[in-house]
Write an enzyme that holds these catalytic residues in place. Structure first.
Site, PDB file in Angstrom:
ATOM      1  N   ASP A  20      -6.815   1.980  -9.029  1.00 61.19           N
ATOM      2  CA  ASP A  20      -7.236   3.304  -9.521  1.00 61.19           C
ATOM      3  C   ASP A  20      -7.278   3.264 -11.059  1.00 61.19           C
ATOM      4  O   ASP A  20      -6.308   2.847 -11.685  1.00 61.19           O
ATOM      5  CB  ASP A  20      -6.250   4.373  -9.041  1.00 61.19           C
ATOM      6  CG  ASP A  20      -6.233   4.476  -7.517  1.00 61.19           C
ATOM      7  OD1 ASP A  20      -7.298   4.308  -6.900  1.00 61.19           O
ATOM      8  OD2 ASP A  20      -5.159   4.710  -6.940  1.00 61.19           O
TER       9      ASP A  20
ATOM     10  N   ASP B 246       5.648   1.644  -2.812  1.00 62.51           N
ATOM     11  CA  ASP B 246       5.063   1.971  -4.113  1.00 62.51           C
ATOM     12  C   ASP B 246       5.210   0.759  -5.037  1.00 62.51           C
ATOM     13  O   ASP B 246       6.291   0.155  -5.087  1.00 62.51           O
ATOM     14  CB  ASP B 246       5.830   3.177  -4.689  1.00 62.51           C
ATOM     15  CG  ASP B 246       5.205   3.731  -5.950  1.00 62.51           C
ATOM     16  OD1 ASP B 246       4.575   2.961  -6.714  1.00 62.51           O
ATOM     17  OD2 ASP B 246       5.346   4.943  -6.185  1.00 62.51           O
TER      18      ASP B 246
ATOM     19  N   LYS C  52      -7.691   9.020 -17.928  1.00 66.36           N
ATOM     20  CA  LYS C  52      -7.114   9.861 -18.998  1.00 66.36           C
ATOM     21  C   LYS C  52      -5.958   9.133 -19.673  1.00 66.36           C
ATOM     22  O   LYS C  52      -5.096   8.571 -18.998  1.00 66.36           O
ATOM     23  CB  LYS C  52      -6.615  11.187 -18.416  1.00 66.36           C
ATOM     24  CG  LYS C  52      -7.740  12.076 -17.937  1.00 66.36           C
ATOM     25  CD  LYS C  52      -7.253  13.431 -17.520  1.00 66.36           C
ATOM     26  CE  LYS C  52      -8.452  14.257 -17.067  1.00 66.36           C
ATOM     27  NZ  LYS C  52      -8.176  15.081 -15.913  1.00 66.36           N
TER      28      LYS C  52
ATOM     29  N   THR D 246     -13.662  -7.135  -1.332  1.00 67.18           N
ATOM     30  CA  THR D 246     -12.824  -6.022  -0.867  1.00 67.18           C
ATOM     31  C   THR D 246     -13.760  -4.904  -0.393  1.00 67.18           C
ATOM     32  O   THR D 246     -14.972  -4.954  -0.628  1.00 67.18           O
ATOM     33  CB  THR D 246     -11.926  -5.488  -2.000  1.00 67.18           C
ATOM     34  OG1 THR D 246     -12.678  -4.607  -2.830  1.00 67.18           O
ATOM     35  CG2 THR D 246     -11.341  -6.606  -2.857  1.00 67.18           C
ATOM     36  N   GLU D 247     -13.191  -3.868   0.224  1.00 67.54           N
ATOM     37  CA  GLU D 247     -14.022  -2.724   0.655  1.00 67.54           C
ATOM     38  C   GLU D 247     -14.727  -2.075  -0.541  1.00 67.54           C
ATOM     39  O   GLU D 247     -15.922  -1.797  -0.493  1.00 67.54           O
ATOM     40  CB  GLU D 247     -13.155  -1.644   1.327  1.00 67.54           C
ATOM     41  CG  GLU D 247     -13.039  -1.786   2.806  1.00 67.54           C
ATOM     42  CD  GLU D 247     -11.689  -2.365   3.214  1.00 67.54           C
ATOM     43  OE1 GLU D 247     -10.862  -2.640   2.319  1.00 67.54           O
ATOM     44  OE2 GLU D 247     -11.479  -2.565   4.420  1.00 67.54           O
TER      45      GLU D 247
ATOM     46  N   GLU E 100       0.841  -1.207   0.000  1.00 67.40           N
ATOM     47  CA  GLU E 100       0.000   0.000   0.000  1.00 67.40           C
ATOM     48  C   GLU E 100       0.874   1.254   0.000  1.00 67.40           C
ATOM     49  O   GLU E 100       1.789   1.377   0.809  1.00 67.40           O
ATOM     50  CB  GLU E 100      -0.964  -0.027   1.197  1.00 67.40           C
ATOM     51  CG  GLU E 100      -1.778   1.216   1.417  1.00 67.40           C
ATOM     52  CD  GLU E 100      -2.539   1.717   0.177  1.00 67.40           C
ATOM     53  OE1 GLU E 100      -3.220   0.918  -0.478  1.00 67.40           O
ATOM     54  OE2 GLU E 100      -2.428   2.927  -0.117  1.00 67.40           O
TER      55      GLU E 100
END
Ligand code: SAM
Length: 214
Positions: free
Chosen positions: A118, A96, A122, A191-192, A69
């Site tokens: 995520d 990372d 774009k 997952t959440e 994370e």
């Protein structure tokens, strides 16, 4: 995922260094030794608050899980989940994804989970998507021969992009579901984000892809 800065987070993490590993680069190539067994290592990249891995670790005690994370302020919630789940086969790294090969030796990992990454919709942010070819190349390095990526998302655009990216990279798609919760897939751990989207009636996409490296 943004979580407001938590002043207590660093202290809480410092108290739980048996879960949130400090200087994980020192354990590169030695993770099984650290867990004290020869069980396979499965990692989740972008673990968030840790619900998925806490559930998986409880259900599969013969697998060693490691959550990656980026934000300490998010990982701290996952640390609490590990404590609540009372599991010893789950560790967390504040690392990372771009630096994964600094903490894992070539071939040290058996499976990579990517859950609700995520989407970076774009085009100019394509390189940030965790299924972009440079990330696939990192996963290929740290995975054993025939290692797998298991991927879930609510985002149709990211799912289609990722299937194409897997395929163009030469990965073999071994499972694709366009509606996981209506499929016959067994043993799904939510997952959440998955819970949040499913509660809104959104469909969940899921894929498994395998590296054909010799
Ligand atoms: N996997 C969780 C779930 O399904 O509930 C969290 C999903 S959340 C949308 C994405 C998570 O990935 C965030 O916690 C974010 O901080 C983390 N993340 C994004 N980019 C990352 C990177 N380069 N390395 C590690 N974690 C990253």
């Amino acid at each position: 995922m943004r979580v407001r800065n938590k002043p207590w987070a660093s202290e809480f993490i410092a108290e739980n260094r048996h879960i949130a590993i400090a200087s994980p680069e020192n354990l590169k190539g030695k993770w099984q030794e650290y867990f004290g067994n020869e069980n396979p290592i499965h990692i989740e990249v972008g673990t968030g608050k840790g619900q998925f891995l806490a559930g998986m670790a409880k259900a599969n005690p013969a697998i060693n899980y490691i959550g990656i994370e980026l934000f300490e302020s998010v990982m701290v919630i996952a640390v609490q989940k590990v404590l609540d789940a009372e599991v010893t086969n789950l560790k967390l790294l504040n690392v990372d994804a771009a630096d994964l090969t600094e903490v894992f030796e070539n071939g040290e990992v058996s499976r990579v989970y990517l859950n609700f990454s995520d989407p970076w919709p774009k085009k100019r942010h394509e390189k940030r998507r965790l299924t972009f070819k440079t990330f696939l190349s990192l996963y290929e390095q740290l995975l054993k021969k025939g290692g797998e990526i298991h991927f879930k998302t609510d985002n149709q655009g990211l799912f289609e992009y990722s299937l194409k990216s897997f395929s163009e990279y030469g990965l073999l798609l071994t499972y694709v579901s366009l509606d996981l919760h209506e499929s016959d897939f067994e043993g799904n751990v939510m997952t959440e984000y998955e819970e949040k989207f499913a509660n809104k009636g959104q469909r969940i996409y899921r894929a498994e892809a395998k590296f054909l490296n010799e």
